[in-house]
Design an enzyme around this catalytic site. Structure first.
Site, short mmCIF file in Angstrom:
data_model
loop_
_atom_site.label_atom_id
_atom_site.label_comp_id
_atom_site.label_asym_id
_atom_site.label_seq_id
_atom_site.Cartn_x
_atom_site.Cartn_y
_atom_site.Cartn_z
N ASP A 1 0.82 -1.22 0.00
CA ASP A 1 0.00 0.00 0.00
C ASP A 1 0.85 1.26 0.00
OD1 ASP A 1 0.78 -0.91 2.63
OD2 ASP A 1 -0.34 0.78 3.44
N GLU A 2 0.26 2.30 -0.48
CA GLU A 2 0.78 3.68 -0.34
C GLU A 2 2.27 3.81 -0.65
OE1 GLU A 2 -2.11 5.44 3.13
OE2 GLU A 2 -0.45 4.18 3.79
C1 TNX Z 1 -3.83 4.01 5.60
S1 TNX Z 1 -4.64 1.23 5.21
C2 TNX Z 1 -2.81 3.09 5.70
C3 TNX Z 1 -2.07 2.96 6.95
C4 TNX Z 1 -2.50 3.97 7.96
C5 TNX Z 1 -4.00 4.09 7.95
C6 TNX Z 1 -4.54 5.01 9.00
C7 TNX Z 1 -3.40 1.16 4.52
C8 TNX Z 1 -3.24 0.01 3.68
N1 TNX Z 1 -2.55 2.16 4.73
O1 TNX Z 1 -0.70 3.05 6.70
O2 TNX Z 1 -2.07 3.54 9.22
O3 TNX Z 1 -4.38 4.58 6.69
O4 TNX Z 1 -5.93 4.98 9.03
#
Ligand code: TNX
Length: 496
Positions: free
Chosen positions: A305-306
Site C-alpha cells: 500500500d501507499e
Molecule cells: C492508511 S490502510 C494506511 C495505513 C494507515 C491508515 C490510517 C493502509 C493500507 N494504509 O498506513 O495507518 O491509513 O488509518
C-alpha cells in the site's frame, strides 16, 4: 426461558426455541471424546469453572445413556455444516453439541457462553443459578475468513495484549488475526539473519517511545495461542513502501545507501526499498523464509500500500517478484488493493481498503478479495467528532455505520464466491495501550463479526442494537473499556 430472546452475536443461521431450560450444576459432566471435542470441552469447562465453582470434569462418554444434567460434545459428520458449523441442542435433560470438526465445536462453545447470564464472563466466583434456554441452533458462517488486523508497528503491543485481543475476538467467532508487523516507525519481528531490523528498527515507535519487538519464540507463542482458539495469524511485511525502519537498519536497501534517522511521526508514503537492487530481494527472501517457517497458516501478507515514492514501473516488477518469493516459501499472497496493478499469481488475495477499481482489477485476474473498506471497517476511525482516540480521514464510524453495509455491495460486479471474507484493521498511530484497543474495537467488532458470520438476510440494525445493548454487561464482566455509544440503550446497571 425463550431461546429466541437471547441476545446472540453473531446471530446464528437458524434457531428453534422450545420454551424450557437446562441448568448447569455441580454434578454436570462434560462428555467428550476425540481431540477436537476434548479441547472444546476443556475450553468450556475452563471458562465456567472459575465463575461457578463447579468441578465440571471433562470425561469420555460412559457406555449407555449418559443420564440427565450433562453436556456432550461430539465430532459428527454433517456435510451441510461445513468445517466451522455446529449444531447445539439444549433440553432440560442435557446439552448436546455436535460438529464435523473441532472448529465448529469451538464456535458452539462460544454460543453457549452467550446463553449463560453475563456474569459467566466475570472470571471470579459469582452466584448462579446457571440456566440456559432450550432449543436447537444450527449454525455456520457466511465467510471462512473473519479477520481483525492489529498494527503493532506504529505502537508496539505486548504478547499479553495480543493474547487478550485474541480472547475477545474469538468470543465473537473471528478466526483470523492479521499482524501488521513492520512499518516506517518500527520493525517488530525478529529476523535472525538480519538482526539490526529489531535492534535498530524495533527500538522506537510513534511519539518516540521505546518500541519493542517479538522474538521468534514469542511470535510462535502467539501463533500457538491463536491456533488453540481456531484463529489463524496472518503476518504482514509491508513493502516496498512503509519500510523506513528497515531502511534505517540496513541503509544498503535504500537506493542512495545513505544513513537515515529513525522515524517517530505519522506521515505515510515517503519510504521505499530500492527495487533495482539485488540485495533487496536477497533480504526479502531471508525475511519471508524465516517468517514462513514460523507461520503454519497459508497466508503471507506483503503489504504493497501507499508506495507513493516508488514509480509504477518499479512497483509492478517488484510486486511480481516478491509474490514469487512468497510462493517459493510455500505461502499464498495477500496484499493491499494496490497490488492488483501488478500481475497476480494464482491464489493471490487482494485486500480492498481504498480503491474499488483495484479490487476489480484483482477480480479480473481471478484473485479473491478480502473486504476491508476504510470507510466502514477501519476501527482506528473515530466514532464521531468528539472521540479522543483515532483518525477521521476515511469517515466517522459510529456503531450503526460500522454495522450497516454489506460486503457484496462494495465492488462493482463482485459475487459472494469472489469474497474471501472481511477484516477490520486497527491502525495504531493514536493508540498505545490495551485500553485503547478495547475502546476502538468495542462495541464495533461484534458488528463485523455478525457481517462476517450471519446470513445477510438476518441483518437488521434495530434488533442488532438491542442485542448489542445486552452485551454491555458482558463487556463489563470481561473488563473491556468499551465506548458507550449513545445509539445503544445500554442497561442501566452497566452505565455505572
Ligand atoms: C492508511 S490502510 C494506511 C495505513 C494507515 C491508515 C490510517 C493502509 C493500507 N494504509 O498506513 O495507518 O491509513 O488509518
Amino acid at each position: 426461558m425463550d431461546l429466541s430472546q437471547v441476545a446472540l452475536i453473531p446471530q446464528p443461521a437458524s434457531l428453534i426455541a422450545t420454551g424450557s431450560s437446562f441448568r448447569l450444576t455441580d454434578d454436570t459432566h462434560l462428555y467428550a471424546s476425540g481431540e477436537g471435542a476434548t479441547a472444546a470441552a476443556e475450553f468450556l469447562a475452563g471458562s465456567l469453572r472459575p465463575v461457578t465453582g463447579y468441578v465440571l470434569p471433562v470425561i469420555a462418554p460412559a457406555a449407555g445413556e449418559p443420564g440427565d444434567g450433562h453436556i456432550t460434545l461430539q465430532i459428527q459428520s454433517d456435510t451441510e455444516l461445513g468445517p466451522e458449523g455446529y449444531e447445539l441442542t439444549i433440553s432440560e435433560a442435557g446439552v448436546t453439541l455436535t460438529a464435523p470438526a473441532g472448529a465448529g465445536l469451538f464456535y458452539g462453545v462460544q454460543t453457549l457462553r452467550q446463553l449463560f447470564p453475563a456474569q459467566i464472563e466475570a472470571g471470579s466466583p459469582q452466584s448462579g443459578p446457571w440456566e440456559i434456554a432450550s432449543g436447537t441452533i444450527r449454525d455456520m458462517p457466511r465467510y471462512g475468513y473473519r479477520g481483525a488486523m492489529l498494527d503493532v508497528a506504529r505502537h508496539f503491543f505486548s504478547v499479553q495484549d495480543v493474547k487478550r485481543y485474541i480472547d475477545l475476538l474469538v468470543a465473537y467467532k473471528f478466526n483470523v488475526l492479521h499482524l501488521h508487523l513492520t512499518d516506517d516507525q518500527g520493525w517488530r519481528i525478529e529476523i535472525k539473519s538480519w538482526p539490526k531490523l529489531t535492534e535498530v528498527g524495533g527500538s522506537t515507535e510513534v511519539g518516540g517511545g521505546e518500541g519493542g519487538f517479538y522474538t521468534q519464540e514469542q511470535y510462535a507463542e502467539i501463533v500457538a495461542y491463536a491456533a488453540e482458539r481456531h484463529m489463524l495469524i496472518v503476518p504482514e511485511i509491508d513493502m516496498p513502501g512503509h519500510t523506513h525502519a528497515a531502511l534505517v537498519s540496513y541503509p544498503e536497501l535504500n537506493c542512495d545507501g545513505r544513513d537515515l534517522e529513525l522515524y517517530t511521526g505519522t506521515e505515510v508514503g515517503f519510504s521505499t526499498f530500492c527495487t533495482q537492487k539485488e540485495v533487496v530481494y536477497e533480504f526479502i527472501d531471508d525475511v519471508i523464509g524465516e517468517l514462513a517457517a514460523l507461520t503454519p497458516g497459508p497466508y503471507l501478507h506483503i503489504g504493497g500500500d501507499e508506495s507513493h515514492v516508488t514509480k509504477m514501473e518499479d512497483y509492478i516488477p517488484f510486486v511480481e517478484r516478491v509474490q514469487g518469493i512468497v510462493q517459493k516459501h510455500g505461502k499464498e499472497v495477500i496484499g493491499w488493493d494496490e497490488i492488483a496493478n501488478a500481475k497476480l499469481v494464482p491464489g493471490a488475495t487482494v485486500q480492498y481498503w481504498a480503491v474499488a477499481e483495484n479490487a476489480a482489477k484483482g477480480l479480473a485476474q481471478g484473485a479473491k478479495v478480502l473486504i476491508s473498506p476504510a470507510k466502514y471497517t477501519y476501527i482506528d476511525m473515530k466514532y464521531d467528532s468528539t472521540t479522543e482516540l483515532g483518525l477521521s480521514w476515511a469517515a466517522y464510524i459510529e456503531v450503526d455505520r460500522g454495522y450497516s453495509w454489506d460486503p457484496v455491495e462494495q465492488v462493482e460486479g463482485i459475487t459472494e464466491g469472489d469474497i474471501l471474507g472481511i477484516e477490520a484493521p486497527l491502525w495504531a498511530e493514536t493508540i498505545d495501550e490495551m485500553a485503547d484497543i478495547e475502546y476502538l474495537a468495542f462495541p464495533r467488532m461484534p458488528g463485523y463479526a455478525e457481517i462476517g458470520w450471519s446470513p445477510a438476510s438476518s441483518k437488521d440494525w434495530e434488533t442488532y442494537r438491542q442485542r448489542l445493548a445486552a452485551h454491555g454487561p458482558r463487556f463489563e464482566a470481561l473488563g473491556i473499556n468499551y465506548y458507550r455509544s449513545p445509539l445503544v440503550d445500554w442497561p442501566a446497571a452497566s452505565s455505572e
